[in-house]
Design an enzyme around this catalytic site. Structure first.
Site, PDB file in Angstrom:
ATOM      1  N   ASP A 135      34.636  29.372  18.404  1.00 48.93           N
ATOM      2  CA  ASP A 135      35.871  29.620  17.652  1.00 48.93           C
ATOM      3  C   ASP A 135      35.611  30.489  16.423  1.00 48.93           C
ATOM      4  O   ASP A 135      36.423  31.350  16.066  1.00 48.93           O
ATOM      5  CB  ASP A 135      36.514  28.288  17.209  1.00 48.93           C
ATOM      6  CG  ASP A 135      37.384  27.702  18.316  1.00 48.93           C
ATOM      7  OD1 ASP A 135      37.266  28.177  19.470  1.00 48.93           O
ATOM      8  OD2 ASP A 135      38.168  26.776  18.034  1.00 48.93           O
ATOM      9  N   ASN A 139      40.279  30.472  22.879  1.00 44.58           N
ATOM     10  CA  ASN A 139      41.157  29.298  22.761  1.00 44.58           C
ATOM     11  C   ASN A 139      41.098  28.765  21.327  1.00 44.58           C
ATOM     12  O   ASN A 139      41.231  27.570  21.085  1.00 44.58           O
ATOM     13  CB  ASN A 139      40.731  28.225  23.766  1.00 44.58           C
ATOM     14  CG  ASN A 139      41.873  27.248  24.073  1.00 44.58           C
ATOM     15  OD1 ASN A 139      43.008  27.438  23.621  1.00 44.58           O
ATOM     16  ND2 ASN A 139      41.568  26.206  24.815  1.00 44.58           N
ATOM     17  N   ASP A 180      42.216  14.685  15.543  1.00 44.62           N
ATOM     18  CA  ASP A 180      41.025  15.051  16.318  1.00 44.62           C
ATOM     19  C   ASP A 180      40.064  13.873  16.438  1.00 44.62           C
ATOM     20  O   ASP A 180      39.603  13.530  17.527  1.00 44.62           O
ATOM     21  CB  ASP A 180      40.312  16.247  15.676  1.00 44.62           C
ATOM     22  CG  ASP A 180      41.060  17.552  15.968  1.00 44.62           C
ATOM     23  OD1 ASP A 180      42.056  17.493  16.711  1.00 44.62           O
ATOM     24  OD2 ASP A 180      40.641  18.595  15.448  1.00 44.62           O
ATOM     25  N   GLU A 194      43.791  21.935  22.964  1.00 39.60           N
ATOM     26  CA  GLU A 194      43.018  22.679  23.963  1.00 39.60           C
ATOM     27  C   GLU A 194      43.512  22.374  25.378  1.00 39.60           C
ATOM     28  O   GLU A 194      43.451  23.201  26.276  1.00 39.60           O
ATOM     29  CB  GLU A 194      41.534  22.341  23.835  1.00 39.60           C
ATOM     30  CG  GLU A 194      40.812  23.098  22.725  1.00 39.60           C
ATOM     31  CD  GLU A 194      41.058  22.545  21.324  1.00 39.60           C
ATOM     32  OE1 GLU A 194      42.007  21.755  21.142  1.00 39.60           O
ATOM     33  OE2 GLU A 194      40.306  22.943  20.413  1.00 39.60           O
ATOM     34  N   HIS A 201      36.273  20.765  24.129  1.00 42.18           N
ATOM     35  CA  HIS A 201      35.037  20.288  23.512  1.00 42.18           C
ATOM     36  C   HIS A 201      35.096  18.814  23.117  1.00 42.18           C
ATOM     37  O   HIS A 201      34.122  18.077  23.280  1.00 42.18           O
ATOM     38  CB  HIS A 201      34.731  21.147  22.291  1.00 42.18           C
ATOM     39  CG  HIS A 201      35.860  21.229  21.292  1.00 42.18           C
ATOM     40  ND1 HIS A 201      35.668  21.173  19.951  1.00 42.18           N
ATOM     41  CD2 HIS A 201      37.212  21.351  21.453  1.00 42.18           C
ATOM     42  CE1 HIS A 201      36.834  21.262  19.332  1.00 42.18           C
ATOM     43  NE2 HIS A 201      37.782  21.372  20.222  1.00 42.18           N
ATOM     44  N   ARG A 202      36.230  18.388  22.598  1.00 42.33           N
ATOM     45  CA  ARG A 202      36.280  17.001  22.078  1.00 42.33           C
ATOM     46  C   ARG A 202      36.238  15.971  23.206  1.00 42.33           C
ATOM     47  O   ARG A 202      35.712  14.880  23.026  1.00 42.33           O
ATOM     48  CB  ARG A 202      37.509  16.796  21.203  1.00 42.33           C
ATOM     49  CG  ARG A 202      37.512  17.711  20.011  1.00 42.33           C
ATOM     50  CD  ARG A 202      38.159  17.134  18.780  1.00 42.33           C
ATOM     51  NE  ARG A 202      38.102  18.146  17.744  1.00 42.33           N
ATOM     52  CZ  ARG A 202      37.029  18.420  17.011  1.00 42.33           C
ATOM     53  NH1 ARG A 202      35.927  17.724  17.158  1.00 42.33           N
ATOM     54  NH2 ARG A 202      37.049  19.393  16.124  1.00 42.33           N
ATOM     55  N   LYS A 219      32.554  25.444  21.660  1.00 43.68           N
ATOM     56  CA  LYS A 219      33.713  25.789  20.839  1.00 43.68           C
ATOM     57  C   LYS A 219      33.482  25.412  19.380  1.00 43.68           C
ATOM     58  O   LYS A 219      33.841  26.160  18.471  1.00 43.68           O
ATOM     59  CB  LYS A 219      34.951  25.072  21.381  1.00 43.68           C
ATOM     60  CG  LYS A 219      36.249  25.529  20.756  1.00 43.68           C
ATOM     61  CD  LYS A 219      37.427  24.897  21.487  1.00 43.68           C
ATOM     62  CE  LYS A 219      38.715  25.669  21.287  1.00 43.68           C
ATOM     63  NZ  LYS A 219      39.250  25.646  19.950  1.00 43.68           N
TER      64      LYS A 219
END
Ligand code: DC
Length: 650
Positions: free
Chosen positions: A49, A93, A317, A345, A389-390, A415
């Site tokens: 990112d 993204n 998040d 995402e 990613h998370r 990311k």
């Protein structure tokens, strides 16, 4: 599809230095680009990112350079709008980059195109575009209405005035307007329509704008006043804090896996809202300590996390990490006010529900909430990550339930945290596996069983599995050459091991699998790659806390290549023949030493030469020659290594 298999873990403890915060990194880069003067950005996050943002800045005429080998960057500010007036930007993204750049570009008087990956073209941006149009900006949708890709054209921008923006879908729209409006030079007011979500992210924006010389006055979270005639000025050096969202995985690991786990880079003084994840963990019973620049988490005194019902709007998040922590709680857990998950995402609400169910949880997915009912025992599963990613990072924690977990497409962590799995591997302690390989009649079966008993570990006699397949195949009258049918039998094998006894479909086969004709068939089925593949996962399932002793020819190479201890047990053919001779005579059977030696030598040669799972000693296995050694001595040797924690080959 690439994947990463995480082994079952016993617990977690240690320290992690966090990568830089994504939210701070991308905001600081943009502010530094618009500011007068040069900014040294220290500890910038190295990730996809941030790379998208850096590339975009280059394309827009902003000079930046990396300072040496460190994650320090020098950015030469434009002292206002972007100097390059025509550019096409691909932003992957990276939501933070798309939103904040769109606003800054709309006020830069150029002709720009902004696009991203397919998912970015589904993520809403209309609230921001509507806000920008109110001050005269010309922003067009070139794909789907309301989403990128966008075309931005030069326009007569009104200086200052009031702009209304919705705050209930994403706080990034407000962040983008806040950061760009000083470019107009006029006094401006932003009015938030609807309840503003993710407020702590706005606090980060305001804090960083102030460091670059623009003080925004806010009335609650509804109205923001940007003074007229202001412009950004470089503060010289900006230190990027560690990423508080990334911290959540390690703190949760400490809370679930015993701990203590300490993260460095964020602490009490952090400007990131996600440090409040630590409070949420404390609410679950975890023991939390904090310093200026670190946070530490340990499991609750009781050992178990408490069930929770929390409004998590302020930490959207890090809340994903709580959804996985819920798997370890003592009752159903409710995560509320997380509708923004749907526009990230991926649709994170749907995705988290699906993946949590895979590991055994019962999940209720609401429009803006999730209820997670933890399972009695976690199930091994392959987690899909949806280019998010998370999801990849938070599901790694499943392994702390003593359960292996496969993470599909693990590189999606690039990311925000390219080295996530390495760091996780450093704090999580894998369930120890002792792999014992060696030629036939080397005594590996006896040694493995004794070592397992002495350590209180589970024991896998992998040869017995091939033998049971042979028995099952014989009973089903399946041809020994029918690889597909044999693989099906292996995949569905209703086998149960208990102590030294074996059952096939409820019928005891402990003795049947040792019969001579079964040995021959077992060796034939073991040579079939499809059968071996079908048994692979089943063998890995034996690895559970507190540990496993796995015996068989490919334990150290294929089934448990990361085994903590690897032993290659061998003995001269003569010594092995003597042992076999004694066994046969003890059973009252006829035996001949000479032919036994010859048999073993031939079998060794065949085993070493075969293409499928040949008998080899892997480089990191310790060689134990038991030619002149009794069983007790061999067992003592292995136990000594395990107790001493020595896993280096000799
Ligand atoms: O160790 P054993 O004799 O019980 O093994 C039975 C057969 O299965 C023998 O032919 C070796 C083979 N085998 C294998 O190919 N891979 C293993 N991991 C274990 C046994």
């Amino acid at each position: 599809m690439e994947y990463l298999d995480l082994p079952p873990m016993l617990g977690a403890s240690g320290q992690v230095r966090l990568p830089g915060s994504k939210s701070i990194s991308n905001r600081v880069l943009l502010l530094a680009a618009l500011a007068q003067g040069e900014t040294l950005v220290r500890d910038l996050l190295a990730s996809d990112d941030v790379d998208r943002m850096l590339e975009a800045l280059s394309a827009l005429g902003i000079a930046w350079s990396r300072d040496g080998e460190r994650d320090d960057y020098r950015v030469v500010g434009a002292g206002g709008a972007f100097p390059v007036k025509s550019a096409e930007l691909f932003l992957g993204n990276a939501g933070t980059a798309v939103r904040s750049l769109t606003a800054a570009l709309a006020l830069s008087g150029g002709d720009y195109r902004v696009s991203g990956v397919a998912r970015m073209h589904e993520r809403p941006i209309a609230d921001l575009v509507d806000g920008l149009r109110q001050i005269g900006a010309e922003v067009r949708y070139t794909g789907t209405d309301g989403c990128p890709p966008l075309r931005i054209l030069p326009a007569q921008i009104r200086s200052g005035g009031t702009v209304k923006v919705r705050g209930d879908v994403s706080s990034q729209f407000l962040t983008a307007l806040l950061m760009s409006l000083p470019l107009t030079g006029g006094e401006a007011t932003i009015e938030v329509v609807g309840e503003l979500i993710s407020k702590p992210y706005i606090a980060i924006t305001l804090d960083l704008m102030a460091r670059f010389g623009v003080q925004v006055r806010r009335e609650g979270w509804e109205r923001f006043h940007i003074p007229g005639g202001v412009s950004y000025r470089s503060p010289g050096t900006v230190f990027v804090e560690g990423d508080a969202s990334s911290a959540s995985y390690f703190l949760a690991a400490g809370a679930i896996g015993g701990g203590p786990v300490r993260v460095r880079g964020v602490g009490r003084d952090s400007i990131q809202g996600d440090v409040r994840f630590a409070e949420a963990l404390a609410h679950l019973g975890a023991r939390i300590e904090m310093g200026d620049n670190w946070i530490e988490a340990r499991a609750p005194e009781s050992g178990v996390l408490s069930a929770f019902d929390l409004d998590l709007n302020h930490i959207p998040d890090a809340a994903m990490t709580l959804a996985v922590a819920a798997l370890f709680a003592d009752g159903p857990c409710t995560l509320r006010n997380i509708a923004s998950w749907r526009v990230k995402e991926t649709d994170r609400l749907a995705a988290m529900a699906t993946e949590l169910r895979k590991v055994g949880a019962t999940v209720e997915e609401g429009r803006d909430y999730l209820v997670v009912m933890p399972p009695a025992t976690l199930r091994a599963a392959a987690i899909d990550t949806y280019d998010d990613h998370r999801i990849a990072m938070c599901f790694s924690l499943v392994s702390l339930g003593g359960c292996r977990v496969r993470i599909n497409d693990p590189k999606c962590v690039n990311k925000t945290f390219p080295t996530y799995f390495e760091r996780y591997g450093e704090i999580a302690r894998a369930v120890p596996v002792v792999a014992i390989d060696g030629p036939s009649a080397s005594g590996k079966g006896t040694v493995a069983a004794r070592v397992a008993t002495a350590l209180g570990y589970h024991c896998l006699d992998s040869g017995a599995l091939y033998r049971v397949v042979a028995v099952a195949a014989q009973r089903a009258a399946v041809d020994g050459a029918d690889e597909a049918a044999l693989a099906r039998i292996a995949a569905e094998l209703p086998v149960r091991f208990e102590d030294a006894r074996v059952w096939l479909d409820g019928v005891e086969v402990t003795d049947a699998i040792r019969e001579e004709h079964i040995s021959v068939r077992a060796s034939q089925v073991a040579a079939l790659p499809a059968v071996r593949a079908a048994l692979l996962e089943r063998q890995r399932d034996f690895c559970r806390p507190p540990g496993l002793v796995a015996e068989g020819r490919d334990m150290a190479s294929v089934v448990f290549p990361d085994a903590r201890y690897k032993v290659y047990l061998t003995a001269s053919a003569e010594a092995r023949a003597r042992r076999r001779y004694k066994q046969l005579i003890d059973k009252g059977l006829a035996a001949n030493m000479e032919s036994l030696v010859k048999d073993l030598q031939e079998r060794d040669a065949r085993d070493a030469a075969r293409t499928v799972a040949p008998l080899t000693r892997v480089a990191d296995a310790v060689l134990l020659d038991t030619t002149d050694m009794g069983v007790e001595e061999a067992v003592a040797f292995v136990l000594h290594r395990v107790h001493a924690g020595t896993d280096a080959p000799v």
